[in-house]
Design a protein around this motif. Structure first.
Motif, PDB file in Angstrom:
ATOM      1  N   THR A   1       0.836  -1.205   0.000  1.00  0.00           N
ATOM      2  CA  THR A   1       0.000   0.000   0.000  1.00  0.00           C
ATOM      3  C   THR A   1       0.867   1.250   0.000  1.00  0.00           C
TER       4      THR A   1
ATOM      5  N   ASN B   1       0.986   4.121  -2.961  1.00  0.00           N
ATOM      6  CA  ASN B   1       0.682   5.516  -2.663  1.00  0.00           C
ATOM      7  C   ASN B   1       1.839   6.449  -3.017  1.00  0.00           C
TER       8      ASN B   1
ATOM      9  N   SER C   1       1.831   6.651  -6.880  1.00  0.00           N
ATOM     10  CA  SER C   1       0.708   7.406  -7.450  1.00  0.00           C
ATOM     11  C   SER C   1       0.677   8.862  -6.993  1.00  0.00           C
TER      12      SER C   1
ATOM     13  N   TYR D   1       0.326  10.174  -4.089  1.00  0.00           N
ATOM     14  CA  TYR D   1      -0.833  10.389  -3.213  1.00  0.00           C
ATOM     15  C   TYR D   1      -0.678  11.646  -2.360  1.00  0.00           C
TER      16      TYR D   1
ATOM     17  N   MET E   1      -8.296   6.122  -2.567  1.00  0.00           N
ATOM     18  CA  MET E   1      -7.060   5.435  -2.182  1.00  0.00           C
ATOM     19  C   MET E   1      -7.374   4.188  -1.360  1.00  0.00           C
ATOM     20  N   ARG E   2      -8.270   4.295  -0.389  1.00  0.00           N
ATOM     21  CA  ARG E   2      -8.590   3.164   0.469  1.00  0.00           C
ATOM     22  C   ARG E   2      -9.240   2.031  -0.315  1.00  0.00           C
TER      23      ARG E   2
ATOM     24  N   THR F   1      -6.441   0.357  -2.541  1.00  0.00           N
ATOM     25  CA  THR F   1      -5.371  -0.337  -1.824  1.00  0.00           C
ATOM     26  C   THR F   1      -5.893  -1.419  -0.883  1.00  0.00           C
TER      27      THR F   1
END
Length: 361
Positions: A148, A152, A155, A157, A174-175, A178
């Motif tokens: 994860t 992140n 990407s 994040y 995101m959640r 992932t």
């Protein structure tokens, strides 16, 4: 008489209360987690202190950059035979960077929990200090798995969240994306870095019981039938910055002076299998092979259910070690094919079904 719904029958037919089994499992799992946290914390501090000592040593050299390279190389040659591959040149470099990026770790380690060495290595890829510490805090608070965290970071994040007026939407996305990457509860006690730190690098991570049974016999078979083979390791771990990979069998041949990587596939070979072995060979040469060794050879063994083929694959770019040469040192293709098929039959018979019955499933 106890309610059958509240009991569990053991293999010896002994009936146990379900509550007893659940309570003991909970105690063991809690103990494993406590042990993991202790070892994990100690290993991180150990790696940080190694990195600190290396940086201190580098400051003594006149040409610090060149001197630093030599220190890492020479130190690895001394440490690896003593403590294993956790202290190879590449990992020592990561420890050095670890200290440089987190100089306040001794204070930080008391505030940030749930992070492994693999998390920290991932964070070393983030050049922006503000982003690095943000990812560190979020990974700890949200209990991100290494995969994860990797996704992140990749990407962007942190920057997307920073710039977005609708932060809840970014977080929710995101959640959702992932969620499949989050570790199951068993992963915490299978951490390969912890296993290496404790000197338990030969932990098995086989893909199936069938593959494990065949590999058990192939190890003995190749050493008995081949000339000059010595076993280096089983399920040998090689790591990139983002993932761990395991090679089924690694041998060294003293006559050919090269490593042999062997991967077993109980299904038909695919181009992904070949590509993976190509990566194994290149990484192994880069991380383990020295100038005195000939280039590493990769071999994929597979037994197709219809054609019964054992397939070899030499995947490095060199042509110095060709099939005709190394086949005189290896058991023949036909012998390997027979051995694989024989072990499959033994396995199926032991488990109460025939090979043909398995193929129909």
């Amino acid at each position: 008489m106890e309610d059958k719904k509240n009991t569990i029958k053991a293999q010896n037919n002994q009936v146990l209360p379900t509550q007893l089994v659940d309570d003991v499992k909970l105690i063991v799992e809690r103990g494993l987690r406590d042990a993991y946290r202790s070892v994990n914390s100690i290993s991180i501090l150990t790696f940080w202190n190694v990195g600190k000592r290396i940086v201190e040593e580098e400051q003594h050299g006149e040409n610090r950059a060149e001197y630093g390279k030599q220190v890492l190389k020479s130190l690895a040659e001394v440490l690896v035979p003593l403590f294993g591959s956790s202290y190879n040149e590449r990992n020592l470099y990561s420890m050095r960077q670890f200290f440089l990026c987190f100089r306040d770790l001794e204070i930080l380690n008391t505030r940030v929990q749930n992070l492994s060495w693999s998390h920290y290595r991932m964070l070393l890829r983030v050049p922006d200090e503000n982003a690095r510490y943000w990812y560190l805090r979020e990974a700890s608070q949200e209990m991100w798995s290494v995969r994860t965290l990797s996704r992140n970071i990749g990407s962007q994040y942190y920057y997307r969240l920073l710039q977005s007026p609708k932060k809840d939407k970014v977080i929710a996305e995101m959640r959702e994306l992932t969620q499949p990457l989050q570790q199951g509860k068993d992963e915490i006690v299978k951490n390969p870095v912890v296993a290496e730190f404790l000197g338990l690098e030969n932990t098995d991570y086989s893909e199936s019981e069938l593959e494990q049974a065949i590999i058990d016999h192939l190890q003995k078979f190749i050493m008995e039938m081949g000339r000059g083979f010595a076993l280096v390791g089983r399920q040998k771990r090689i790591a990139t910055e983002t993932a761990n990979y395991y090679i089924d069998l690694v041998f060294y041949n003293y006559d050919l002076q090269c490593f042999f990587l062997i991967d077993l596939k109980t299904t038909t070979i695919t181009h992904q299998d070949v590509g993976q072995m190509d990566m194994y060979v290149r990484m192994f040469d880069d991380l383990n092979s020295k100038r005195i060794h000939n280039p590493t050879i990769g071999i994929i063994l597979c037994a197709e259910t219809d054609k019964d083929i054992a397939k070899y694959s030499i995947l490095s770019d060199n042509k110095r070690l060709i099939a005709a040469k190394y086949l005189t040192y290896m058991p023949s293709e036909e012998a390997l094919r027979r051995e694989i098929e024989q072990q499959k039959e033994i396995f199926y018979l032991q488990h109460g079904k025939s090979n043909n019955e398995n193929d129909d499933q």
